[in-house]
Design an enzyme around this catalytic site. Structure first.
Site, short mmCIF file in Angstrom:
data_model
loop_
_atom_site.label_atom_id
_atom_site.label_comp_id
_atom_site.label_asym_id
_atom_site.label_seq_id
_atom_site.Cartn_x
_atom_site.Cartn_y
_atom_site.Cartn_z
N LYS A 116 7.56 47.26 59.12
CA LYS A 116 8.03 48.59 59.53
C LYS A 116 9.02 48.52 60.70
O LYS A 116 9.87 49.40 60.84
CB LYS A 116 6.85 49.50 59.87
N ARG A 291 9.21 51.30 45.60
CA ARG A 291 8.57 51.37 44.28
C ARG A 291 8.66 52.80 43.74
O ARG A 291 9.07 53.72 44.46
CB ARG A 291 7.09 51.02 44.42
#
Ligand code: MV4
Length: 447
Positions: A116, A291
């Protein structure tokens, strides 16, 4: 185009991918655990291979078993679906090394977005608005205290390897920060084997708004507008809708344009979702998911575009073939995630389906691998159906959703259908005035 795709997943999403393949003339291979031998995705696929015992670790997460199944069936490509292998860079790498196409981004892009801190740095340098915070990981408690002083309290410590809310700690002042910093590092080490943490200004009442993007391998990238996923409990989305009741067309075009530009600059390929917190008219990037998402269906309903088909096309090297101008937003869509779970405790409720009737009619879509007599195994997550409704306006969509929820019958197990009937009757939901804490307040989980 591919002739045969192996679907490395189960449940409603395996079925969703099978349907897209079928409509493209692509043969499908299902893989399944011994607990899923009677599953709908196995029944419908052209071929199926048992890849292991019930535990996901030994079946749907078993890389050698999945690659062997692809080899023996002669598949050209592997679709990872959602969850399991979908954001596993090592799996994507091994798929390609074995001569199959991974239907998803490159391993490098999965890796960048999986960390992140790296993700935020990368997109910020390309013009993405981010939450004010530390410039990279925090190395010491002094570093944390200095950063908090600069950005102002309250602050949030997040794990670099986290995401989905795991390992976050709020601090209201320096005393709490000392403790939160140590706690966060310890928890991150335990949960992810990586104790790197970073800091952000804590936003108290944001909405969770995410932008759907798609890029091909020829330098084209577009966005498909936003989904508002603020209605959640313990980081599990419960209801999603698009467009967001909080955005106007100008705000949508602005943040969508930035999102598409960033993925184009990144050389990204495939579908992706850029997650934002939205507060006081401002967007703040938090994460990117590399995704397909459960709630992609909401976007499909308002754009009329089959995102799984697009995902497969760009993985095969096809150009998008259309620009941003061709993407039109029509009407409104709301999705209810229906779980097999107890209404009060939210504990899973596996068991045999005894009586199943799905709603239908104009503007009503049910994505589910359920059938009457099906046994929901206890080994996997409890999502059993997605009810996705479309209407010309948000009000029409809500009225249609209400009648569809009235028609829906799932007997034999406890489900979240009653919760959904309650949510959509709440005045705040009807008005579109909710933030990420709204559902938990409604359920009395928080003060
Ligand atoms: C935040 C936040 C407030 N301020 N970041 C939780 C999941 C992870 N993806 C990011 N999360 C949050 N990050 C700042 N700077 C509040 C949350 C958050 C949240 C975000 C989206 C959806 C639901 C949420 C529930 C609780 C906290």
């Amino acid at each position: 185009m591919f002739e045969k795709v192996l679907i490395a997943n189960r449940g409603e999403i395996a079925l969703r991918i099978h349907r897209a393949c079928r409509e493209m003339g692509i043969h499908t291979v299902a893989v399944h655990s011994t607990a899923d031998a009677d599953a709908m995705h196995v029944r419908l696929a052209d071929e199926s291979v048992c890849i292991g015992p019930p535990s996901a670790r030994d079946s749907y997460l078993n890389i050698p078993a999945i690659l062997s199944a692809a080899t023996i069936t002669g598949a050209d490509a592997i679709h990872p679906g959602i969850g399991f292998m979908a954001e596993n860079a090592q799996f994507a790498e091994m798929v390609e090394e074995h001569g199959f196409t991974f239907i998803g981004p490159t391993p490098e892009h999965i890796r960048i977005m999986g960390d992140k801190v790296t993700a935020k740095r990368t997109v910020q340098s390309l013009g993405m608005p981010c939450v004010p915070g530390s410039d990279g990981p925090l190395d010491t408690v002094e570093d944390a205290l200095a950063t908090a002083k600069r950005i102002g309290y309250p602050v949030l410590i997040k794990a670099a390897a986290g995401g989905g809310g795991k390992g976050m700690k709020v601090a209201l002042g320096p005393e709490q920060l000392r403790e939160a910093y140590q706690l966060a590092r310890g928890e991150a080490r335990g949960a992810f084997g990586n104790d790197q943490v970073y800091m952000e200004k804590y936003l108290a009442k944001p909405r969770h708004i995410e932008i759907q993007v798609l890029a091909d391998t020829h330098g084209n990238a577009v966005h498909f507008g936003e989904r508002d996923c603020s209605v959640q409990r313990r980081h599990q989305k419960v209801v999603e809708e698009g467009p967001s009741p909080a955005l106007n067309a100008e705000q949508r075009a602005h943040i969508g344009g930035i999102a598409a530009n960033v993925v184009r600059e990144l050389g990204y390929r495939g579908v992706g979702t850029i997650e934002f917190l939205f507060e006081d008219g401002q967007f703040y990037f938090i994460e990117m998911n590399t995704r397909l998402q459960v709630e992609h269906t909401v976007t499909e309903m308002i754009t009329g575009i089959d995102l799984v088909r697009e995902q497969i096309r760009v993985a095969a090297g096809a150009p998008l073939g259309y620009g941003q101008d061709a993407i039109r937003f029509q009407g409104h869509s709301i999705e209810c995630r229906i779980n097999a779970e107890h209404p009060d405790t939210f504990m899973p409720s596996p068991g045999r389906i005894d009586g199943y009737h799905a709603p239908g009619g104009l503007g009503v879509r049910v994505d589910s691998a359920l059938y009457d007599g099906y046994r929901i195994p206890p080994h996997y997550d409890s999502l059993i159906a997605k009810l996705v409704v479309h209407g010309a306006s948000r009000n029409e969509c809500l009225m249609r959703l209400r009648r569809a929820l009235e028609e829906f019958v799932i007997g034999g197990v406890e489900t979240s259908l009653p919760l959904h009937r309650r949510i959509i009757s709440e005045p705040d939901f009807i008005n579109g005035s909710y933030d990420i804490h709204w559902l938990e307040h409604l359920l009395g989980l928080k003060g």
